[in-house]
Write a protein that holds these residues in place. Structure first.
Motif, mmCIF file in Angstrom:
data_model
loop_
_atom_site.group_PDB
_atom_site.id
_atom_site.type_symbol
_atom_site.label_atom_id
_atom_site.label_comp_id
_atom_site.label_asym_id
_atom_site.label_seq_id
_atom_site.Cartn_x
_atom_site.Cartn_y
_atom_site.Cartn_z
ATOM 1 N N ASP A 1 0.832 -1.198 0.000
ATOM 2 C CA ASP A 1 0.000 0.000 0.000
ATOM 3 C C ASP A 1 0.875 1.260 0.000
ATOM 4 O O ASP A 1 2.096 1.199 0.157
ATOM 5 C CB ASP A 1 -1.011 -0.015 1.151
ATOM 6 C CG ASP A 1 -0.533 0.689 2.388
ATOM 7 O OD1 ASP A 1 0.636 0.490 2.768
ATOM 8 O OD2 ASP A 1 -1.327 1.440 2.995
ATOM 9 N N ILE B 1 -16.450 -3.395 0.236
ATOM 10 C CA ILE B 1 -15.460 -3.515 1.307
ATOM 11 C C ILE B 1 -15.469 -2.263 2.176
ATOM 12 O O ILE B 1 -15.441 -2.343 3.406
ATOM 13 C CB ILE B 1 -14.055 -3.777 0.720
ATOM 14 C CG1 ILE B 1 -13.992 -5.203 0.165
ATOM 15 C CG2 ILE B 1 -12.959 -3.532 1.751
ATOM 16 C CD1 ILE B 1 -12.768 -5.494 -0.676
ATOM 17 N N ASP C 1 -7.946 2.809 0.657
ATOM 18 C CA ASP C 1 -7.677 1.552 1.358
ATOM 19 C C ASP C 1 -8.588 0.442 0.860
ATOM 20 O O ASP C 1 -8.158 -0.705 0.709
ATOM 21 C CB ASP C 1 -7.853 1.720 2.867
ATOM 22 C CG ASP C 1 -6.814 2.627 3.497
ATOM 23 O OD1 ASP C 1 -5.800 2.952 2.830
ATOM 24 O OD2 ASP C 1 -7.010 3.031 4.665
ATOM 25 N N SER C 2 -9.833 0.763 0.604
ATOM 26 C CA SER C 2 -10.757 -0.268 0.123
ATOM 27 C C SER C 2 -10.385 -0.732 -1.289
ATOM 28 O O SER C 2 -10.535 -1.904 -1.613
ATOM 29 C CB SER C 2 -12.207 0.209 0.179
ATOM 30 O OG SER C 2 -12.429 1.284 -0.695
ATOM 31 N N LEU D 1 -7.414 -3.107 -0.804
ATOM 32 C CA LEU D 1 -7.865 -4.402 -0.291
ATOM 33 C C LEU D 1 -8.649 -5.180 -1.344
ATOM 34 O O LEU D 1 -8.467 -6.394 -1.488
ATOM 35 C CB LEU D 1 -8.686 -4.223 0.985
ATOM 36 C CG LEU D 1 -9.025 -5.494 1.750
ATOM 37 C CD1 LEU D 1 -7.772 -6.310 2.103
ATOM 38 C CD2 LEU D 1 -9.812 -5.159 3.019
ATOM 39 N N ARG E 1 -7.637 -8.843 -2.796
ATOM 40 C CA ARG E 1 -8.566 -9.983 -2.793
ATOM 41 C C ARG E 1 -8.799 -10.511 -4.206
ATOM 42 O O ARG E 1 -8.994 -11.718 -4.394
ATOM 43 C CB ARG E 1 -9.885 -9.581 -2.133
ATOM 44 C CG ARG E 1 -9.735 -9.412 -0.626
ATOM 45 C CD ARG E 1 -11.032 -9.034 0.040
ATOM 46 N NE ARG E 1 -10.874 -8.944 1.500
ATOM 47 C CZ ARG E 1 -11.830 -8.571 2.318
ATOM 48 N NH1 ARG E 1 -13.033 -8.251 1.850
ATOM 49 N NH2 ARG E 1 -11.603 -8.506 3.614
ATOM 50 N N VAL F 1 -1.696 -7.882 1.485
ATOM 51 C CA VAL F 1 -1.411 -6.449 1.579
ATOM 52 C C VAL F 1 -0.286 -6.249 2.590
ATOM 53 O O VAL F 1 -0.343 -6.759 3.705
ATOM 54 C CB VAL F 1 -2.657 -5.650 2.034
ATOM 55 C CG1 VAL F 1 -2.305 -4.182 2.243
ATOM 56 C CG2 VAL F 1 -3.786 -5.799 1.032
ATOM 57 N N THR G 1 1.598 -3.310 4.708
ATOM 58 C CA THR G 1 1.239 -1.955 5.087
ATOM 59 C C THR G 1 1.720 -1.579 6.479
ATOM 60 O O THR G 1 2.018 -2.446 7.299
ATOM 61 C CB THR G 1 -0.292 -1.771 5.015
ATOM 62 O OG1 THR G 1 -0.625 -0.407 5.238
ATOM 63 C CG2 THR G 1 -1.010 -2.658 6.006
ATOM 64 N N PHE H 1 -5.691 -1.019 8.280
ATOM 65 C CA PHE H 1 -5.643 -2.419 7.866
ATOM 66 C C PHE H 1 -5.368 -3.381 9.018
ATOM 67 O O PHE H 1 -5.456 -4.603 8.844
ATOM 68 C CB PHE H 1 -4.542 -2.622 6.813
ATOM 69 C CG PHE H 1 -4.838 -2.025 5.472
ATOM 70 C CD1 PHE H 1 -5.644 -2.677 4.559
ATOM 71 C CD2 PHE H 1 -4.287 -0.806 5.111
ATOM 72 C CE1 PHE H 1 -5.900 -2.141 3.313
ATOM 73 C CE2 PHE H 1 -4.524 -0.254 3.865
ATOM 74 C CZ PHE H 1 -5.343 -0.924 2.971
ATOM 75 N N LEU I 1 -6.885 -7.151 9.843
ATOM 76 C CA LEU I 1 -7.663 -7.717 8.743
ATOM 77 C C LEU I 1 -6.966 -8.943 8.165
ATOM 78 O O LEU I 1 -5.732 -8.978 8.071
ATOM 79 C CB LEU I 1 -7.864 -6.678 7.633
ATOM 80 C CG LEU I 1 -8.708 -5.459 7.990
ATOM 81 C CD1 LEU I 1 -8.755 -4.479 6.818
ATOM 82 C CD2 LEU I 1 -10.115 -5.881 8.374
ATOM 83 N N VAL J 1 -3.468 -9.461 5.511
ATOM 84 C CA VAL J 1 -2.692 -8.231 5.670
ATOM 85 C C VAL J 1 -1.461 -8.506 6.522
ATOM 86 O O VAL J 1 -1.555 -9.148 7.561
ATOM 87 C CB VAL J 1 -3.545 -7.119 6.324
ATOM 88 C CG1 VAL J 1 -2.695 -5.911 6.673
ATOM 89 C CG2 VAL J 1 -4.692 -6.725 5.412
#
Length: 124
Positions: free
Chosen positions: A5, A81, A91-92, A95, A99, A105, A107, A112, A115, A118
């Protein structure tokens, strides 16, 4: 696949304390996936702070990975999301991109934290 990210890219480019955590994911370009929103955010931040030359160098490195554009299905997935997890737009999108490729991810962004899928490293 590794999805890095924006906060992690910037940490890497500035060689700050957490850069070492992200180097492996970034330098393994064969398994690197780059959400297009990260290109935007990194280019903008470096452009503002260090100038166009440095910003272009940064996105040149990012382009060594597979850049995933934001298309309609990915945008809708990101919106779902965002609504479900109360994540900000960028961020969404990150993610949702992860996915979509069954990726991880990387970060240091606290949004995050906790989750699934991540690898979170708290900022120092």
């Amino acid at each position: 696949m590794n999805i890095v990210d924006t906060s992690a890219w910037l940490e890497y480019f500035t060689d700050h304390a957490n850069a070492k955590h992200f180097a492996q994911a970034i330098e393994d370009t064969a398994h690197l996936v780059v959400p297009v929103i990260c290109l935007y955010e990194v280019f903008k931040k470096i452009l503002q702070e260090s100038g166009e030359h440095n910003a272009l160098e940064a996105v040149g490195l990012m382009n060594q990975g597979l850049v995933i554009p934001l298309d309609a299905p990915l945008a809708l997935s990101a919106a779902q999301i965002s609504a479900e997890l109360k994540l900000p737009m960028a961020d969404s999108i990150v993610l949702a991109t992860a996915r979509s490729v069954n990726g991880t991810v990387w970060t240091q962004d606290a949004d995050f934290k906790g989750l699934p899928g991540v690898r979170f490293f708290p900022k120092h």
